[in-house]
Design a protein around this motif. Sequence first.
Motif, PDB file in Angstrom:
ATOM      1  N   HIS A  91       0.844  -1.196   0.000  1.00  0.00           N
ATOM      2  CA  HIS A  91       0.000   0.000   0.000  1.00  0.00           C
ATOM      3  C   HIS A  91       0.881   1.248   0.000  1.00  0.00           C
ATOM      4  O   HIS A  91       1.215   1.765  -1.039  1.00  0.00           O
ATOM      5  CB  HIS A  91      -1.001   0.012   1.150  1.00  0.00           C
ATOM      6  N   GLY A  92       1.213   1.759   1.192  1.00  0.00           N
ATOM      7  CA  GLY A  92       2.015   2.982   1.247  1.00  0.00           C
ATOM      8  C   GLY A  92       1.279   4.214   0.792  1.00  0.00           C
ATOM      9  O   GLY A  92       1.877   5.278   0.588  1.00  0.00           O
ATOM     10  N   LEU A 122       5.692   1.263  -4.234  1.00  0.00           N
ATOM     11  CA  LEU A 122       4.420   1.357  -3.519  1.00  0.00           C
ATOM     12  C   LEU A 122       3.442   0.382  -4.167  1.00  0.00           C
ATOM     13  O   LEU A 122       3.133   0.502  -5.346  1.00  0.00           O
ATOM     14  CB  LEU A 122       3.873   2.783  -3.608  1.00  0.00           C
ATOM     15  N   GLU A 123       2.965  -0.583  -3.389  1.00  0.00           N
ATOM     16  CA  GLU A 123       2.024  -1.584  -3.898  1.00  0.00           C
ATOM     17  C   GLU A 123       0.603  -1.040  -3.718  1.00  0.00           C
ATOM     18  O   GLU A 123      -0.125  -1.431  -2.805  1.00  0.00           O
ATOM     19  CB  GLU A 123       2.207  -2.905  -3.150  1.00  0.00           C
ATOM     20  N   ALA A 172       5.264   3.840  -8.352  1.00  0.00           N
ATOM     21  CA  ALA A 172       3.893   3.393  -8.100  1.00  0.00           C
ATOM     22  C   ALA A 172       3.572   2.168  -8.941  1.00  0.00           C
ATOM     23  O   ALA A 172       3.902   2.114 -10.131  1.00  0.00           O
ATOM     24  CB  ALA A 172       2.914   4.512  -8.417  1.00  0.00           C
ATOM     25  N   THR A 173       2.930   1.182  -8.319  1.00  0.00           N
ATOM     26  CA  THR A 173       2.482  -0.005  -9.033  1.00  0.00           C
ATOM     27  C   THR A 173       1.004  -0.240  -8.729  1.00  0.00           C
ATOM     28  O   THR A 173       0.478   0.256  -7.731  1.00  0.00           O
ATOM     29  CB  THR A 173       3.292  -1.258  -8.627  1.00  0.00           C
ATOM     30  N   VAL A 174       0.341  -0.971  -9.604  1.00  0.00           N
ATOM     31  CA  VAL A 174      -1.084  -1.262  -9.450  1.00  0.00           C
ATOM     32  C   VAL A 174      -1.235  -2.720  -9.024  1.00  0.00           C
ATOM     33  O   VAL A 174      -0.640  -3.623  -9.630  1.00  0.00           O
ATOM     34  CB  VAL A 174      -1.851  -1.016 -10.763  1.00  0.00           C
ATOM     35  N   ASN A 175      -2.050  -2.941  -7.999  1.00  0.00           N
ATOM     36  CA  ASN A 175      -2.247  -4.284  -7.444  1.00  0.00           C
ATOM     37  C   ASN A 175      -3.713  -4.501  -7.094  1.00  0.00           C
ATOM     38  O   ASN A 175      -4.505  -3.565  -7.048  1.00  0.00           O
ATOM     39  CB  ASN A 175      -1.393  -4.457  -6.185  1.00  0.00           C
ATOM     40  N   THR A 176      -4.069  -5.745  -6.834  1.00  0.00           N
ATOM     41  CA  THR A 176      -5.457  -6.066  -6.507  1.00  0.00           C
ATOM     42  C   THR A 176      -5.714  -6.154  -5.012  1.00  0.00           C
ATOM     43  O   THR A 176      -6.851  -6.080  -4.582  1.00  0.00           O
ATOM     44  CB  THR A 176      -5.857  -7.422  -7.110  1.00  0.00           C
ATOM     45  N   ASP A 177      -4.665  -6.345  -4.196  1.00  0.00           N
ATOM     46  CA  ASP A 177      -4.829  -6.766  -2.805  1.00  0.00           C
ATOM     47  C   ASP A 177      -5.592  -8.091  -2.821  1.00  0.00           C
ATOM     48  O   ASP A 177      -5.227  -8.997  -3.568  1.00  0.00           O
ATOM     49  CB  ASP A 177      -5.524  -5.697  -1.967  1.00  0.00           C
ATOM     50  N   ASN A 178      -6.673  -8.209  -2.063  1.00  0.00           N
ATOM     51  CA  ASN A 178      -7.409  -9.469  -1.997  1.00  0.00           C
ATOM     52  C   ASN A 178      -8.477  -9.496  -3.096  1.00  0.00           C
ATOM     53  O   ASN A 178      -9.494  -8.819  -3.000  1.00  0.00           O
ATOM     54  CB  ASN A 178      -8.054  -9.610  -0.615  1.00  0.00           C
ATOM     55  N   SER A 227      10.220  -3.966  -9.862  1.00  0.00           N
ATOM     56  CA  SER A 227      10.170  -4.138  -8.415  1.00  0.00           C
ATOM     57  C   SER A 227       9.967  -5.588  -7.989  1.00  0.00           C
ATOM     58  O   SER A 227       9.896  -5.868  -6.787  1.00  0.00           O
ATOM     59  CB  SER A 227       9.026  -3.289  -7.839  1.00  0.00           C
ATOM     60  N   ALA A 228       9.840  -6.503  -8.947  1.00  0.00           N
ATOM     61  CA  ALA A 228       9.566  -7.904  -8.615  1.00  0.00           C
ATOM     62  C   ALA A 228      10.746  -8.528  -7.879  1.00  0.00           C
ATOM     63  O   ALA A 228      11.903  -8.180  -8.111  1.00  0.00           O
ATOM     64  CB  ALA A 228       9.276  -8.691  -9.893  1.00  0.00           C
ATOM     65  N   PHE A 229      10.438  -9.470  -6.992  1.00  0.00           N
ATOM     66  CA  PHE A 229      11.469 -10.152  -6.219  1.00  0.00           C
ATOM     67  C   PHE A 229      12.026 -11.352  -6.986  1.00  0.00           C
ATOM     68  O   PHE A 229      12.032 -12.491  -6.495  1.00  0.00           O
ATOM     69  CB  PHE A 229      10.894 -10.612  -4.880  1.00  0.00           C
TER      70      PHE A 229
END
Length: 234
Positions: A110-111, A137-138, A168-174, A210-212
């Motif tokens: 988030h962040g 930032l997720e 900044a990155t775009v994510n879905t969370d849950n 930013s991927a691990f």
Amino acid sequence: MEAVLAGFTDGAAQAAAAGRPIRIGTLLTAMRHAARSQEIAELAVRFRDVGVVGFDIAGAEAGFPPTRHLDAFEYLQRENFHFTIHAGEAFGLPSIWQAIQWCGADRLGHGVRIVDDITGDVLGRLAAYVRDKRIPLELCPSSNVQTGAAPSIAEHPIGLLRDLRFRATVNTDNRLMSGTSMSREMALLVEAFGYGWSELQWFTINAMKSAFIPFDERLAIINEIIKPAYAKLL
């Protein structure tokens, strides 16, 4: 863990056989309110060479600071392992500061509340540090609206953070709880901010940067998959 990774291996093999290869990297998540972070961190490191790429800690921020799990984070750092910390959604700047400066997070889950340290286009010291260090930032637009971290998609700070060139990155969370997908999140941003393919490519490349996973793999995916695919759309 063995069963999950075996399933991912089978699924990736089937996708490759169908001509649509996928790359899966797994994060193991501990919870802030529980006392098993060290155990889960050790499990993540144990499976690091067979599919686990990082560690995460999630759950309620208020009353459960990440510093409670400092032993786990210090262990991960000694093992040269990646980790992200959910911070700066339900709680503000102190949560972000602790995640970065005390715990050493590689990314921020988030962040979104980093905007509390931004006035207009003037960055405070913490916001400037996050941007200058390229700390990812997720951001999860739908989830952030549902949790009250943002009043609406149109008023989500992702617009400002993109303009100011944060990672900044775009994510879905849950996905289940939010009833969403990556495609839906991208579409919501297009509708709210008028983004086109170039902006979506920017978010996508930010995410891969930013991927691990190893640098050469990230570079190959960006140059051989992401950019060519977007070039067809652009």
